[in-house]
Design an enzyme around this catalytic site. Structure first.
Site: not given
Length: 155
Positions: A53-55
């Site tokens: 999720g990052h990124f």
């Protein structure tokens, strides 16, 4: 005071830190000079769970996790300093951070070198200067503080 430099692998780290996957962020201690400094290594791989999720399109290691890696290296240096009687029942609490700065991104494939220098010990608080580098360039730096407690003692 000894000038001998010590290094150890993940097996030794696992006996000293309570952290485990996915939050164990030190893979190897390259050099540890008791009462002075530690140089440790974190291999950053695309398989790290935070990259999901990052990124997703451009994975970047979160700055707070770089600081956490530095704090874990500081805990290993503290262990060498404090030499607790019951290491398996000893925890290192991260109690403060000053002057944190992030200078460059850390991406999959990078080797994060964690340099932590002991500054002082006052009233139960250990203070360190910490610098994370990739390819000899500063990625992050901060002043870190921690305290040592037994696991059954209140924080």
């Amino acid at each position: 005071m000894s000038t001998e430099k010590i290094n150890f692998d993940i097996h030794k780290i696992l006996t000293l830190l309570p952290h485990r996957y996915p939050i164990l962020l030190v893979d190897r201690v390259l050099e540890l000079e008791p009462h002075k400094a530690i140089k440790a290594l974190k291999n950053v791989t695309v398989n790290e769970p935070f990259f999901t999720g990052h990124f997703p399109k451009r994975p970047v290691m979160p700055g707070v996790l770089i600081i956490e890696a530095l704090a874990q290296a500081a805990a290993l240096l503290t262990f060498a300093e404090a030499q607790p009687k019951d290491p398996e029942n000893t925890l290192y609490y991260f109690v403060g951070i000053d002057n944190a700065r992030f200078k460059r991104v850390v991406e999959p494939g990078d080797q994060l070198i964690l340099n932590v220098t002991f500054e002082r010990y006052i009233r139960g608080i250990w203070k360190f200067k910490a610098v994370a580098e990739v390819d000899g360039k500063v990625a992050a730096e901060a002043e870190l503080m921690c305290t040592v407690k037994t696991a059954d003692a209140a924080p």
